[in-house]
Design a protein around this motif. Sequence first.
Motif, short mmCIF file in Angstrom:
data_model
loop_
_atom_site.label_atom_id
_atom_site.label_comp_id
_atom_site.label_asym_id
_atom_site.label_seq_id
_atom_site.Cartn_x
_atom_site.Cartn_y
_atom_site.Cartn_z
N PRO A 445 0.81 -1.22 0.00
CA PRO A 445 0.00 0.00 0.00
C PRO A 445 0.84 1.27 0.00
CG PRO A 445 0.14 -0.87 2.21
CD PRO A 445 0.90 -1.83 1.34
N GLN A 446 0.17 2.38 -0.24
CA GLN A 446 0.85 3.67 -0.19
C GLN A 446 1.28 4.00 1.24
OE1 GLN A 446 -1.66 6.93 -1.27
NE2 GLN A 446 -0.02 8.46 -1.16
N GLU A 447 0.37 3.82 2.18
CA GLU A 447 0.65 4.10 3.59
C GLU A 447 0.87 2.76 4.28
OE1 GLU A 447 1.58 6.20 6.84
OE2 GLU A 447 1.10 7.09 4.89
N VAL A 448 2.13 2.40 4.47
CA VAL A 448 2.45 1.10 5.05
C VAL A 448 2.22 1.13 6.56
CG1 VAL A 448 4.29 -0.57 5.47
CG2 VAL A 448 4.14 0.60 3.26
N ILE A 449 1.48 0.16 7.05
CA ILE A 449 1.26 0.00 8.48
C ILE A 449 2.07 -1.18 8.97
CG2 ILE A 449 -0.43 -0.38 10.31
CD1 ILE A 449 -0.76 2.29 8.88
N LEU A 450 3.06 -0.91 9.81
CA LEU A 450 3.84 -1.99 10.41
C LEU A 450 3.37 -2.22 11.84
CD1 LEU A 450 7.47 -1.10 9.22
CD2 LEU A 450 5.80 -2.60 8.14
N PHE A 451 3.57 -3.44 12.32
CA PHE A 451 3.20 -3.77 13.69
C PHE A 451 4.35 -3.41 14.62
CE2 PHE A 451 0.66 -6.39 10.91
CZ PHE A 451 -0.61 -6.26 11.44
N GLY A 452 4.04 -3.24 15.89
CA GLY A 452 5.01 -2.70 16.83
C GLY A 452 6.09 -3.65 17.28
N GLY A 453 6.31 -4.75 16.58
CA GLY A 453 7.35 -5.70 16.96
C GLY A 453 8.67 -5.40 16.26
N ILE A 459 8.45 -8.67 8.59
CA ILE A 459 8.67 -9.33 7.30
C ILE A 459 8.03 -10.72 7.30
CG2 ILE A 459 10.41 -10.26 5.73
CD1 ILE A 459 12.28 -8.01 6.61
N MET A 460 8.18 -11.43 8.42
CA MET A 460 7.65 -12.79 8.53
C MET A 460 6.12 -12.80 8.52
SD MET A 460 8.94 -15.71 11.19
CE MET A 460 8.26 -14.91 12.64
N TYR A 461 5.48 -11.63 8.69
CA TYR A 461 4.02 -11.54 8.63
C TYR A 461 3.52 -12.01 7.27
CZ TYR A 461 -0.43 -9.71 10.35
OH TYR A 461 -1.71 -9.59 10.83
N GLY A 462 4.38 -11.90 6.24
CA GLY A 462 3.99 -12.38 4.91
C GLY A 462 3.87 -13.89 4.84
N PHE A 491 17.91 -7.43 12.40
CA PHE A 491 16.52 -7.83 12.12
C PHE A 491 15.66 -7.85 13.39
CE2 PHE A 491 18.43 -9.18 8.21
CZ PHE A 491 17.41 -9.13 7.27
N ASP A 492 16.27 -7.78 14.55
CA ASP A 492 15.52 -7.74 15.81
C ASP A 492 15.23 -6.32 16.27
OD1 ASP A 492 15.35 -10.55 16.13
OD2 ASP A 492 17.43 -10.58 16.84
N GLU A 497 5.55 1.88 17.34
CA GLU A 497 4.13 1.84 16.98
C GLU A 497 3.92 2.30 15.55
OE1 GLU A 497 -0.20 3.50 18.62
OE2 GLU A 497 1.66 4.18 19.52
N ARG A 498 3.28 1.44 14.75
CA ARG A 498 2.98 1.71 13.33
C ARG A 498 4.25 1.98 12.53
NH1 ARG A 498 -2.53 3.16 12.66
NH2 ARG A 498 -2.03 4.44 10.85
#
Length: 608
Positions: A445-453, A459-462, A491-492, A497-498
């Motif tokens: 998406p245009q506005e990427v929403i990442l999780f707070g981890g 990346i592994m969310y995929g 990577f850690d 947030e977001r």
Amino acid sequence: MTDNNTANKTAYSSEKKVKLNKRSFQSLLGIYKFIIPYKWQFIVGILSLVFSSLSLLTFPLASGELIDVASGNSSWISESINTIALILLAVFFIQSIFSFVRVYFFAQVNEKSMADVRLALYSKLMSLPMTFYDQHRTGELISRITSDVSLLQSTFSTTLAELLRQMATLLIGVVVISFMAPQLTAFMLATFPVLVILAVLFGKKIRKLSKTTQDQLADTNIIVEETLQAIQAVKSFTSELFEIKKYNASLTAVVGTALKAAVYRGLFISFVIFALFGGIVAVIWYGASLVEAGTLTVGELISFVLYTTLIGGSIAGLGDLYGQVQKAVGASERVLAILSKQEELDPTQYYRGKNQLNIKGQIEFKNVDFSYPTRNDIQVLNKINFTINRGEKIALVGHSGAGKSTITQLLLRYYNVDQGEILLDKQNINKYDLLAYRHHVGIVPQEVILFGGSIRENIMYGRPGASFEEIQEAAEKANAKSFIETFPEGFDTLVGERGVKLSGGQRQRIAIARAILKNPEILILDEATSSLDAESENLVQQALDRLMENRTTIIIAHRLATIKKVDQIYVLKSGQIVEQGTHDELNQLEGDYSNLVKLQLQSAGHLA
């Protein structure tokens, strides 16, 4: 802004009371289905509650007998003070054991069942369609899973148990004193109606003021929420003092109403104290006359006064407990309303390894009409027809509101079309299992929403369960590995947030790495480079080129220079396709597309 405030106030006012009737109690009982797995612990808790209340009610009787033994008037248990004292100690010991068992088992039932309620709510929210989220605001839904369930938790853990105890104390106490001293009981009960009426009048006024205070406090919470969400705007306009004054004015109104309510509460407490002790004095006065007449012993009078105190305390507590049950009924109705919604999928289905699909990636829109369910009067898409062959790359362009994003939302099956159909590999997309289908569609998406981890988790969310080597490979293809390895934690690294700890270009490359790891057959790029600087855009575009290889790709673009090499461009206007062709073909038409190109060139010239 008004609609947002109203929704927020609804969320904050989740403890609204409702009238108690048969239907509302059925709603409350509907929550009890979550207690069924723990029914034996619940039964033990109820029995412990009953025995605890019964053992407590023997205390006034034994206390009176102790007085009568001391005065030589006992005819009941024993002439020994020591024996009766031991009986009293045994009563309290037994009562304490039952109290512990009650608290322990009710805690088990309550914590486990409310955890089940929260899990059921969250699972339901995860499985509901986008139309549900169009009609409900986030703050309201969070309130359901937090405030409402917390209210139910306190109700099931303490309120209902206390309500049963007070009612048992009241009923059993009245029966006991009726046999003990019928005349004195009749005298005491004659004063109750007046006390109850006055208590109801006071309680009604206090509840009204408390409701007003709650609404005003919701307004103050809304001010805090909005200013913190828009803190950059507040600081850029130097409006800190203005917001502080606005918040102070709102707090002043809350304090004024709360103090007014405090006056009524103080009067009510004073009235209760006067009525309670006045009633005890009246009972003692009348009881003393019965003792003088020889129809009642001193010990029986003491027992009666103690029973009267317990009964009075029960009556005083029932009003507040009734109010708590009212709130719980409202909370249960709101929770059950969500749990009764029709979900679009079973979120556990795909992860059990079922319904794997063999998708090739040919897409066809045939006479598609669509209006959003919340805006039925506005037709967003009108007779949309186009075909994308396997591995082709097409672009959707047009002014904002033309319907570009709506086409991708329909492809993702966020909504169902009103007319026409969408085919994937010559089969209607609605015939595919939804979870398995969406697994084959990726989006950047245009506005990427990442999780707070961490970056690794995002990346592994995929593809949950991917190896670290696969995550690294995806990051490298997305031009992300180089900047990730500059962080001390690699990577850690926590993204915040977001994803606020990363730049826009870094977030985009994380999103691309996520999509590469997912490895979908169909790819949607929703203006993925529109908000980036030149250097970031170049890196992201390189990553996107790798991602698009051998995939059916739909690109939504404002920057037309990024779509010159696509196989086909579709120009949308007012929900219709008005032009289609390659970049060169459309430029020669001197139509809407060429006008968009000229406007962008003019803008670039002005900027230069």
